[in-house]
Scaffold this motif. Structure first.
Motif, mmCIF file in Angstrom:
data_model
loop_
_atom_site.group_PDB
_atom_site.id
_atom_site.type_symbol
_atom_site.label_atom_id
_atom_site.label_comp_id
_atom_site.label_asym_id
_atom_site.label_seq_id
_atom_site.Cartn_x
_atom_site.Cartn_y
_atom_site.Cartn_z
ATOM 1 N N THR A 112 0.781 -1.202 -0.013
ATOM 2 C CA THR A 112 0.070 -0.115 0.097
ATOM 3 C C THR A 112 0.946 1.214 0.007
ATOM 4 N N ALA A 113 2.099 1.315 0.576
ATOM 5 C CA ALA A 113 2.856 2.281 0.615
ATOM 6 C C ALA A 113 3.768 2.448 -0.371
ATOM 7 N N HIS A 114 3.628 1.480 -1.289
ATOM 8 C CA HIS A 114 4.415 1.317 -2.548
ATOM 9 C C HIS A 114 6.130 1.473 -2.224
ATOM 10 N N LEU A 115 6.192 0.585 -1.216
ATOM 11 C CA LEU A 115 7.844 0.138 -0.705
ATOM 12 C C LEU A 115 8.132 -1.078 -1.267
ATOM 13 N N ARG A 116 9.574 -1.006 -1.700
ATOM 14 C CA ARG A 116 10.005 -2.438 -2.252
ATOM 15 C C ARG A 116 11.168 -2.604 -1.426
ATOM 16 N N LEU A 117 11.133 -3.634 -0.673
ATOM 17 C CA LEU A 117 12.182 -4.224 0.401
ATOM 18 C C LEU A 117 12.895 -5.648 -0.341
ATOM 19 N N THR A 118 14.291 -5.650 -0.144
ATOM 20 C CA THR A 118 14.857 -6.840 -0.248
ATOM 21 C C THR A 118 14.302 -7.981 0.922
ATOM 22 N N LEU A 125 12.970 -5.897 9.021
ATOM 23 C CA LEU A 125 11.485 -5.086 9.364
ATOM 24 C C LEU A 125 10.631 -5.792 10.329
ATOM 25 N N ILE A 126 10.442 -7.050 9.969
ATOM 26 C CA ILE A 126 9.497 -7.895 10.343
ATOM 27 C C ILE A 126 10.001 -8.184 12.191
ATOM 28 N N ALA A 127 11.369 -8.631 12.144
ATOM 29 C CA ALA A 127 12.065 -8.894 13.541
ATOM 30 C C ALA A 127 11.920 -7.473 14.454
ATOM 31 N N TYR A 128 12.053 -6.345 13.763
ATOM 32 C CA TYR A 128 12.143 -5.076 14.295
ATOM 33 C C TYR A 128 10.912 -5.033 15.027
ATOM 34 N N CYS A 129 9.808 -4.951 14.219
ATOM 35 C CA CYS A 129 8.507 -4.726 14.742
ATOM 36 C C CYS A 129 7.963 -5.769 15.972
ATOM 37 N N GLN A 130 8.544 -6.816 15.983
ATOM 38 C CA GLN A 130 8.229 -8.017 17.032
ATOM 39 C C GLN A 130 6.621 -8.211 17.247
ATOM 40 N N ASN A 131 5.959 -8.271 16.170
ATOM 41 C CA ASN A 131 4.616 -8.641 16.181
ATOM 42 C C ASN A 131 3.857 -7.504 16.684
ATOM 43 N N ASN A 132 4.133 -6.274 16.583
ATOM 44 C CA ASN A 132 3.552 -5.095 17.236
ATOM 45 C C ASN A 132 3.208 -4.278 15.906
ATOM 46 N N LEU A 133 1.908 -4.326 15.760
ATOM 47 C CA LEU A 133 1.417 -3.621 14.713
ATOM 48 C C LEU A 133 1.443 -1.987 14.638
ATOM 49 N N LEU A 134 1.484 -1.582 15.780
ATOM 50 C CA LEU A 134 1.615 0.018 15.689
ATOM 51 C C LEU A 134 3.096 0.338 15.505
ATOM 52 N N ALA A 135 4.058 -0.690 15.774
ATOM 53 C CA ALA A 135 5.487 -0.389 15.814
ATOM 54 C C ALA A 135 5.721 -0.262 14.209
ATOM 55 N N ALA A 136 5.019 -1.468 13.436
ATOM 56 C CA ALA A 136 5.114 -1.801 12.098
ATOM 57 C C ALA A 136 4.589 -0.398 11.520
ATOM 58 N N LYS A 137 3.272 0.202 11.772
ATOM 59 C CA LYS A 137 2.745 1.268 11.105
ATOM 60 C C LYS A 137 3.743 2.407 11.296
ATOM 61 N N GLN A 138 4.147 2.617 12.297
ATOM 62 C CA GLN A 138 5.085 3.802 12.489
ATOM 63 C C GLN A 138 6.412 3.697 11.613
ATOM 64 N N ALA A 139 6.988 2.451 11.498
ATOM 65 C CA ALA A 139 8.377 2.142 10.685
ATOM 66 C C ALA A 139 8.076 2.366 9.311
ATOM 67 N N ILE A 140 6.773 1.901 8.862
ATOM 68 C CA ILE A 140 6.537 1.946 7.234
ATOM 69 C C ILE A 140 6.288 3.240 7.265
ATOM 70 N N LEU A 157 20.367 -0.057 4.170
ATOM 71 C CA LEU A 157 19.599 1.171 4.397
ATOM 72 C C LEU A 157 18.603 1.071 5.494
ATOM 73 N N LEU A 158 17.762 -0.089 5.712
ATOM 74 C CA LEU A 158 16.846 -0.355 6.268
ATOM 75 C C LEU A 158 17.629 -0.157 7.852
ATOM 76 N N GLN A 159 18.496 -0.833 8.232
ATOM 77 C CA GLN A 159 19.096 -0.792 9.652
ATOM 78 C C GLN A 159 19.384 0.746 9.986
ATOM 79 N N ASN A 160 19.853 1.365 8.944
ATOM 80 C CA ASN A 160 20.448 3.099 9.396
ATOM 81 C C ASN A 160 19.246 3.506 9.553
ATOM 82 N N LEU A 161 18.061 3.508 8.816
ATOM 83 C CA LEU A 161 16.767 4.101 9.104
ATOM 84 C C LEU A 161 16.124 3.876 10.500
ATOM 85 N N LEU A 162 16.213 2.687 10.619
ATOM 86 C CA LEU A 162 15.616 2.120 12.066
ATOM 87 C C LEU A 162 16.460 2.722 13.003
ATOM 88 N N SER A 163 17.794 2.580 12.959
ATOM 89 C CA SER A 163 18.767 3.058 14.180
ATOM 90 C C SER A 163 18.598 4.262 14.425
#
Length: 289
Positions: A112-118, A125-140, A157-163
């Motif tokens: 939906t966000a038109h994002l393409r991840l390897t 990203l899934i590991a970072y969110c740890q089954n938390n949909l709110l964390a997933a929403k904010q990260a995306i 790039l994802l690791q740098n963005l999240l850190s």
């Protein structure tokens, strides 16, 4: 159908449902009321379990409450035992996202966000969110406004963005604890306390989950695959626990789990104390050791 074991470094043999209902009729020496939790992973209870559930309606007790956790039950409203049991009792339905369902949610939101991840970035990203949909929403949402959001986002790039945004987050705190980086965990806890962070329940739950899993990994060194599956730990997240096993002893893991229990009681008002002071004191003492 069995009861749920408490976290322990020793092996646990769950009682049968018959033994469990015998325990229900026994007065607890520790408290006036008892909460009995039943787990069933099948799509429906077998005949023995169904009969036992039906007997509950004929054995009312003001001193015992039953919690039935059966996420895989299908069409339970049509079952005779359900209609009988909850005719005069309260039923609360909770819908839990399992790992596969959560992954599908992530994929749909990325699309939906038109994002393409390897594939590796998606796993991170899934590991970072740890089954938390709110964390997933904010990260995306953060990824979708990044200047490079139209490109394929790789793991680096994802690791740098999240850190950049999670240096002093709840997950950064529990990650530092799991890595036995006690001084860093203390600094993060101090920063979160200054920000008046109110995510006490999430922090406590994460510590309890991690220490419970560490204790069982230590006690059952030959059955890690099953334990990871039971805790919904992805292959990417498993690396964190493999590294943690090099630092944690049963004593440290049990002590940290006991800390989480104390924090839980403080949050619920069952014990006097200050949440952040208690947590920071423990982390500082552990860092000194």
């Amino acid at each position: 159908m069995t009861t749920t074991p408490n976290a322990s470094a020793s092996h646990y043999k769950a009682p049968t449902i018959g033994q469990n209902f015998q325990a229900k009729r026994t007065t607890s020496p520790f408290c006036a009321k008892r909460l009995i939790e039943l787990h069933c992973e099948d799509k429906k209870p077998n005949k023995t379990a169904e009969t036992a559930l039906l007997t509950l309606n004929n054995q009312p007790s003001a001193h015992h409450k039953i919690v039935l956790f059966a996420p895989n039950f299908s069409k339970i409203e049509q079952s005779a035992w359900y209609k009988t049991l909850f005719q005069h009792n309260l039923a609360i339905r909770s819908f839990t996202l399992f790992a596969s369902d959560f992954n599908q949610q992530i994929d749909q939101r990325l699309k939906t966000a038109h994002l393409r991840l390897t594939s590796q970035a998606r796993e991170r990203l899934i590991a970072y969110c740890q089954n938390n949909l709110l964390a997933a929403k904010q990260a995306i949402e953060r990824l979708s406004i990044h200047p490079q959001h139209e490109q394929i986002i790789d793991d680096t790039l994802l690791q740098n963005l999240l850190s950049d945004v999670s240096q002093f987050s709840t997950f950064a705190l529990t990650d530092a604890i799991l890595a036995s980086n006690w001084l860093q965990a203390y600094k993060i806890a101090h920063k979160l306390a200054e920000e008046n962070n109110q995510e006490h329940t999430l922090i406590t739950w994460l510590i309890q989950r991690d220490m419970s899993l560490i204790l069982q990994l230590i006690a059952q060194p030959q059955d890690h695959t099953t334990l990871y599956k039971n805790y919904n730990i992805s292959s990417f997240q498993q690396k964190r626990y493999i590294l943690a096993l090099k630092h944690y002893t049963p004593t440290i893991a049990q002590t940290t789990f006991t800390l989480a229990d104390k924090l839980d009681r403080i949050t619920k008002g069952a014990e006097h104390g200050h949440y952040w002071l208690t947590l920071k004191q423990y982390l500082l003492l552990r860092a000194q050791h």
